[in-house]
Design a protein around this motif. Structure first.
Motif, PDB file in Angstrom:
ATOM      1  N   ARG A 305       0.642  -1.233  -0.408  1.00 29.38           N
ATOM      2  CA  ARG A 305       0.198  -0.240   0.199  1.00 29.38           C
ATOM      3  C   ARG A 305       0.986   1.295   0.116  1.00 29.38           C
ATOM      4  NH1 ARG A 305      -2.542  -0.436   4.991  1.00 29.38           N
ATOM      5  NH2 ARG A 305      -3.792   1.061   4.528  1.00 29.38           N
ATOM      6  N   GLU A 319      -0.993  -4.960   2.393  1.00 28.87           N
ATOM      7  CA  GLU A 319      -2.541  -6.052   2.716  1.00 28.87           C
ATOM      8  C   GLU A 319      -2.483  -7.257   1.980  1.00 28.87           C
ATOM      9  OE1 GLU A 319      -6.030  -3.512   2.088  1.00 28.87           O
ATOM     10  OE2 GLU A 319      -6.533  -4.915   0.485  1.00 28.87           O
ATOM     11  N   GLU A 321      -5.133 -10.825   0.861  1.00 23.87           N
ATOM     12  CA  GLU A 321      -6.279 -10.729   0.483  1.00 23.87           C
ATOM     13  C   GLU A 321      -6.253 -12.577   1.212  1.00 23.87           C
ATOM     14  OE1 GLU A 321     -10.400 -10.732  -2.000  1.00 23.87           O
ATOM     15  OE2 GLU A 321      -8.474  -9.271  -2.522  1.00 23.87           O
ATOM     16  N   ASN A 365      -8.521  -5.344  10.789  1.00 16.13           N
ATOM     17  CA  ASN A 365      -8.114  -6.813  10.812  1.00 16.13           C
ATOM     18  C   ASN A 365      -9.533  -7.373  11.465  1.00 16.13           C
ATOM     19  OD1 ASN A 365      -5.713  -6.508   9.240  1.00 16.13           O
ATOM     20  ND2 ASN A 365      -5.203  -6.190  11.059  1.00 16.13           N
ATOM     21  N   GLN A 373      -4.496  -6.407   7.052  1.00 10.57           N
ATOM     22  CA  GLN A 373      -3.307  -5.204   6.588  1.00 10.57           C
ATOM     23  C   GLN A 373      -2.283  -5.103   7.923  1.00 10.57           C
ATOM     24  OE1 GLN A 373      -5.513  -1.570   6.399  1.00 10.57           O
ATOM     25  NE2 GLN A 373      -6.876  -2.233   4.691  1.00 10.57           N
TER      26      GLN A 373
END
Length: 679
Positions: A305, A319, A321, A365, A373
């Motif tokens: 980020r 981050e 995912e 989170n 994150q």
């Protein structure tokens, strides 16, 4: 010599143990007592372990020798050690070597005492091979004087330069013939060459005889014992944190945000678009920008980020995912994540690596089960700007503890997600402000000097040094608790203090505080946290295996019990002290000797401990254990189970004496020191 296959301290100690003979002799070429020798091996092992992963142009043997030699020179140049410590008898040749010029001595010692090639000697001294030959010649000539050779140096100068090559049979054939013809006709050169050859052979014969030189049988054990003791507190912390779901050792508590910068502007875009308050603050201050670099592998997407760099560290905000399942993952540096170009872009010499706990309490989170994150701390940059090549091959799976959703699984149950994620991260380093400090104080009568205050965008760093000039009491570790600048106070956690350097006179420490960026210090107040002390207090207790045990004795105001002395192929000695109230010590530094001091080959110690704070003993079986909530925590050893093995496996080890050399203790401090800035 080959490089250790493993990177653990133990493997490096084993490597030094296998090659201790040549390094021990090399050390005595510079040092004058046994304590300096132990310090030399200790510091060399620590430095080799610290730098083992870095790339180098030298062979492993030569590289280790370069480190060893550098520390030899540091210790030999330390005048305070030479005055304060006992000088032990040395061979006349060692004393003669002390009279040489530094470069002459280094060249002679490396080539003839250590026995490495002239080429490698040249690399270590950073000179040409021809210069090494000149230093060897002048050094050997000086040795002739130093060892009482009264002969004059009347040889012809144009032929003296060939002495070494002729003796070592490396002289070119044409020059060799010319040299021999000249020697045949020149009486002065014959006498001069004979005297030179004699001193050179004396040196070589001495080196050969030193192959049987006796290294004290307990030498490496003492070095290892110090390494073990220095590391004990860190390993204890790691062990306890594992029980409460913390997965890596000696890490630092997450800084929750930074103070608002003086003179900053507000960005409406970042206020609404960035949910991480810490990153939002950096972006609002113009200290970084959104990058949103993405890479996907094995069903997991990683987004970088932003990155914020200064003279203290480089923070990378990320981050992760999980696109296939509902899992959360974190990046752990040196455990699946590395900077491929760190040798070119990172400050490895003076930099300090920080770690941050995965934060499961934050709002971002707890919104989605498959998104996490976090932030990663890397070393500071060596340049004002550059590109970090970050390579990630595995991620740590964060398994929340059912009894405490804000913590995750224990160290021994770690799970990883394999893959490959590569990033090129552009970074710009923002300046820090450094303030030289001019103040000193005392802790338990031991001088402490404040060196420097660094105020950077990402952190505030206070550096201070302990001068352990009194061997009977030493500060092994010292923490700072609070820092007040311009009436603004910031607090460090117990994990925010660390070593930066150490030597025989003491140690230098630093404590990391939340950032005070933008402050212009007018007045600085520092409150210490705790000091870990080693106290020299020797006492010898006779052991008699034929007597009945338990038996007790008094030490440092406490009654200690010798519960068992059981002789066998592995002899077992158990001592205990369960009364910890008002006890002066937390653990003992001890040794056991037999009637034949060389009989004991190894001594293994297992301990039982209790964890206490101001309110009493803490139940370590309680899950989770909230360490940060304790007041003045301490670990007390209550039982010490010692196993002794002899050199001869067929014979019993009979212990004769228990020698207590001293003890370790922790003192919590309330001292507040007002510090002035150097003008």
């Amino acid at each position: 010599m080959t490089k250790p296959k493993e990177k653990s301290v133990e493997s490096i100690v084993d490597w030094f143990d296998q090659h201790k003979q040549s390094f021990y002799i090399l050390g005595w070429s510079y040092l004058k007592n046994q304590q300096q020798m132990e310090e030399l091996f200790y510091r060399s092992i620590v430095k080799v372990h610290k730098e083992l992963r870095y790339k180098r142009d030298l062979s492993f043997e030569t590289w280790v020798t370069s480190i060893f030699l550098h520390i030899c020179q540091e210790l030999s140049d330390d005048r305070s050690l030479q005055v304060s410590e006992k000088v032990e008898p040395r061979h006349d040749l060692f004393n003669a070597l002390d009279q040489l010029e530094k470069v002459e001595k280094d060249a002679v010692v490396l080539t003839y005492i250590k026995g490495i090639s002239q080429e490698d000697t040249a690399k270590l001294l950073q000179v040409s091979v021809e210069q090494v030959k000149e230093y060897l010649f002048s050094g050997l000539q000086s040795l002739r004087k130093g060892m009482g050779d009264g002969s004059h140096f009347n040889g012809c100068k144009e032929y003296q330069q060939n002495y070494i090559d002729y003796i070592e049979r490396t002289l070119e054939r044409e020059k060799k013939v010319d040299f021999e013809v000249h020697m045949y006709h020149c009486q002065d050169c014959q006498e001069d060459f004979a005297a030179f050859k004699e001193i050179m052979y004396t040196l070589l014969n001495f080196t050969e005889s030193m192959k049987d030189f006796h290294v004290p049988s307990d030498f490496m054990e003492k070095v290892m014992a110090r390494l073990t003791e220095e590391d004990k507190q860190r390993r204890l912390k790691r062990k306890k944190r594992n029980r409460m779901g913390i997965v890596f050792a000696s890490v630092f508590v997450l800084l929750m945000g930074i103070e608002v910068f003086t003179g900053s502007f507000t960005s409406l875009y970042y206020t609404w678009a960035e949910e991480d308050p810490e990153l939002r603050e950096y972006l609002n201050q113009g200290l970084g920008k959104r990058l949103d670099l993405e890479a996907e592998s094995n069903g997991v997407k990683i987004k970088i980020r932003s990155a914020i760099a200064d003279d203290v560290q480089t923070l990378v905000f990320y981050e992760i995912e999980d696109t296939a399942e509902n899992n959360q993952y974190a990046i752990i540096y040196n455990d699946g994540a590395s900077v491929e170009n760190d040798y070119d872009i990172m400050n490895r010499e003076t930099g300090h690596m920080y770690y941050y706990f995965p934060d499961l309490k934050s709002d971002q989170n707890n919104k989605e089960k498959n998104v996490f994150q976090g932030k990663l701390s890397l070393l500071a940059l060596t340049k004002d700007s550059g590109t970090i090549k970050l390579k990630i091959t595995q991620l740590l799976k964060l398994v929340r503890d059912p009894s405490d959703p804000n913590s995750f699984g224990a160290y021994e149950n770690m799970e990883y997600k394999k893959g490959e994620w590569n990033f090129e991260i552009p970074v710009t380093k923002w300046p820090s402000k450094e303030y030289a400090l001019d103040e000193s104080t005392e802790i338990e009568g031991i001088p402490v000097r404040f060196n420097k205050l660094t105020i950077a965008p990402t952190a505030t760093i206070l550096k201070y040094a302990v001068n352990n000039e009194h061997p009977e009491k030493r500060v092994e570790f010292l923490t700072a608790d609070n820092l007040e600048v311009n009436n603004k106070k910031v607090k460090a956690t117990i994990y925010d203090s660390s070593y930066t350097d150490f030597d025989m006179n003491g140690s230098t420490f630093q404590t990391k505080f939340p950032s005070l960026y933008g402050e212009k210090p007018k007045e600085i107040n520092v409150q210490f946290g705790y000091a870990r002390l080693t106290v020299e207090h020797q006492e010898t207790i006779e052991l008699d295996p034929s007597s009945k045990y338990p038996q007790t004795f008094e030490y440092a105001g406490s009654t200690i019990s010798i519960d068992k002395v059981e002789v066998g192929k592995t002899t077992n000695v158990i001592i205990s002290n369960h009364d910890i109230e008002n006890r002066a010590f937390e653990s003992l530094n001890l040794d056991i000797v037999s009637e034949d001091e060389n009989e004991i080959n190894s001594m293994e110690m297992n301990s039982e401990e209790v964890f206490v704070d101001k309110n009493g003993i803490i139940d370590m079986n309680k899950n989770p254990v909230a360490f940060d909530e304790f007041e003045q925590p301490r670990y007390f050893t209550t039982v010490l189970d010692i196993h002794l093995k002899g050199k001869n496996a067929a014979e019993n080890v009979i212990p004769k004496k228990l020698i207590i050399n001293g003890y370790n203790t922790t003192k919590y401090l309330d001292d507040v020191v007002k510090i002035s800035l150097k003008k």
